[in-house]
Design a protein around this motif. Structure first.
Motif, PDB file in Angstrom:
ATOM      1  N   ILE A   1      12.692   1.347   4.317  1.00  0.00           N
ATOM      2  CA  ILE A   1      11.475   1.313   3.485  1.00  0.00           C
ATOM      3  C   ILE A   1      11.762   1.740   2.045  1.00  0.00           C
ATOM      4  O   ILE A   1      10.838   1.895   1.247  1.00  0.00           O
TER       5      ILE A   1
ATOM      6  N   ILE B   1       7.878  -0.488   1.021  1.00  0.00           N
ATOM      7  CA  ILE B   1       6.778  -0.197   1.947  1.00  0.00           C
ATOM      8  C   ILE B   1       5.903  -1.427   2.183  1.00  0.00           C
ATOM      9  O   ILE B   1       5.597  -1.766   3.328  1.00  0.00           O
ATOM     10  N   ASP B   2       5.512  -2.135   1.110  1.00  0.00           N
ATOM     11  CA  ASP B   2       4.625  -3.296   1.300  1.00  0.00           C
ATOM     12  C   ASP B   2       5.233  -4.305   2.264  1.00  0.00           C
ATOM     13  O   ASP B   2       4.575  -4.768   3.202  1.00  0.00           O
TER      14      ASP B   2
ATOM     15  N   SER C   1       7.601  -3.816   4.427  1.00  0.00           N
ATOM     16  CA  SER C   1       7.808  -3.261   5.772  1.00  0.00           C
ATOM     17  C   SER C   1       6.542  -3.408   6.610  1.00  0.00           C
ATOM     18  O   SER C   1       6.620  -3.650   7.816  1.00  0.00           O
ATOM     19  N   ILE C   2       5.385  -3.309   5.981  1.00  0.00           N
ATOM     20  CA  ILE C   2       4.121  -3.497   6.718  1.00  0.00           C
ATOM     21  C   ILE C   2       4.032  -4.937   7.221  1.00  0.00           C
ATOM     22  O   ILE C   2       3.646  -5.197   8.370  1.00  0.00           O
TER      23      ILE C   2
ATOM     24  N   PRO D   1      10.865   4.876   9.991  1.00  0.00           N
ATOM     25  CA  PRO D   1      11.433   4.472   8.703  1.00  0.00           C
ATOM     26  C   PRO D   1      12.836   5.029   8.488  1.00  0.00           C
ATOM     27  O   PRO D   1      13.173   6.110   8.979  1.00  0.00           O
TER      28      PRO D   1
ATOM     29  N   TYR E   1      15.533   5.749   3.072  1.00  0.00           N
ATOM     30  CA  TYR E   1      14.661   6.224   1.992  1.00  0.00           C
ATOM     31  C   TYR E   1      14.948   7.704   1.759  1.00  0.00           C
ATOM     32  O   TYR E   1      15.451   8.400   2.633  1.00  0.00           O
TER      33      TYR E   1
ATOM     34  N   GLN F   1      10.615   7.470  -1.484  1.00  0.00           N
ATOM     35  CA  GLN F   1       9.352   6.913  -0.989  1.00  0.00           C
ATOM     36  C   GLN F   1       8.509   8.027  -0.382  1.00  0.00           C
ATOM     37  O   GLN F   1       9.040   9.066   0.016  1.00  0.00           O
TER      38      GLN F   1
ATOM     39  N   GLU G   1       6.852   8.883   2.715  1.00  0.00           N
ATOM     40  CA  GLU G   1       6.848   8.436   4.107  1.00  0.00           C
ATOM     41  C   GLU G   1       5.505   8.698   4.792  1.00  0.00           C
ATOM     42  O   GLU G   1       5.132   7.973   5.721  1.00  0.00           O
TER      43      GLU G   1
ATOM     44  N   TRP H   1       3.416   5.775   3.921  1.00  0.00           N
ATOM     45  CA  TRP H   1       3.870   4.653   4.759  1.00  0.00           C
ATOM     46  C   TRP H   1       3.260   4.750   6.159  1.00  0.00           C
ATOM     47  O   TRP H   1       2.715   3.783   6.684  1.00  0.00           O
TER      48      TRP H   1
ATOM     49  N   ARG I   1      -0.347   3.831   6.372  1.00  0.00           N
ATOM     50  CA  ARG I   1      -0.562   2.382   6.319  1.00  0.00           C
ATOM     51  C   ARG I   1      -0.188   1.715   7.643  1.00  0.00           C
ATOM     52  O   ARG I   1      -0.849   0.768   8.076  1.00  0.00           O
TER      53      ARG I   1
END
Ligand code: NI
Ligand code: MN
Length: 227
Positions: free
Chosen positions: A163, A171-172, A174-175, A188, A191, A199, A201, A204, A207
């Motif tokens: 991520i 992140i975007d 990974s979603i 994750p 990172y 990032q 986490e 993340w 989300r």
């Protein structure tokens, strides 16, 4: 039938599969977030996604000390044999390594792969790992790609996804990857090891819980959980 998963930091993991030890991308020495010492890591099999230094890590030393089998792509296997590690299994995407307690199928990953000494390291990979009754995807270093849908068809209990952004998906994406992979749980990696891949986490994980059907598993380096 059980798998315990210990995150060593970055993309490095130590799995215990029914009492057998598997290491993945064991980058510990020089890893600013790792708490484990390379000397304390045990392995019967070392799985490597690609040749970058933050993935090959301590593999040569650990393989020589433990006699572990190094499972990696063709070009990397040649490099290991040239560096005194003879116990090597070489494969490429679509191929599967298996023994009596685990299997690992090579998948594609979109990235690059060269050793710290400049030697070409072949194509980068991820792995679908089966053992202890569980199916786990370690994505390696990669961007999002549509064929993650096919990997999801394998029926994943857990996906380990980068991520960190910059060198891999962030992140975007990974979603979106989680939507393709349909894993029951996601954790994750790749990172907060270095400034370019910092990032949040917790953001993340929030989300993942809000936007996907998966459960997020966030570990501290050296943290562990079981499937
Ligand atoms: Ni890399
Ligand atoms: Mn990397």
């Amino acid at each position: 039938m059980a798998v315990s998963i210990r995150w060593l930091g970055h993309s490095a993991y130590s799995f215990d599969i029914d009492g057998h030890k598997l290491l993945i991308d064991p980058f510990v020495s020089g890893n600013p977030v790792a708490k484990a010492a390379a000397n304390d890591l045990d392995a019967e099999v070392i799985l490597l996604t690609h040749a970058h230094g933050d993935h090959v890590g301590d593999s040569v030393e650990i393989a020589k000390r433990t006699g572990a089998l190094v499972v990696c792509n063709f070009e990397m296997g040649d490099w290991f044999m040239a560096h005194g590690v003879q116990n090597v299994f070489q494969g490429n995407p679509g191929g599967t390594f298996s023994n009596d307690w685990m299997s690992a199928k090579w998948t594609v990953a979109h990235h690059s792969s060269s050793f710290p000494d400049g030697t070409y390291g072949g194509q980068p990979n991820g792995f679908v790992i089966r053992g202890g009754g569980a199916t786990i995807y370690h994505a390696g270093d990669t961007c999002l790609f549509g064929d993650m849908k096919l990997i999801g068809d394998e029926g994943l209990d857990l996906a380990l996804l980068p991520i960190g952004d910059c060198f891999t998906m962030g992140i975007d994406d990974s979603i979106r990857a989680i939507g393709f992979l349909q894993a029951k749980r996601v954790s994750p990696m790749h990172y907060n090891t270095f400034p370019p891949i910092e990032q949040d986490e917790a953001a993340w994980a929030a989300r993942v819980e809000a936007e996907t059907a998966a459960s997020a598993v966030v570990l501290e380096p050296d943290g562990e959980f079981s499937l």
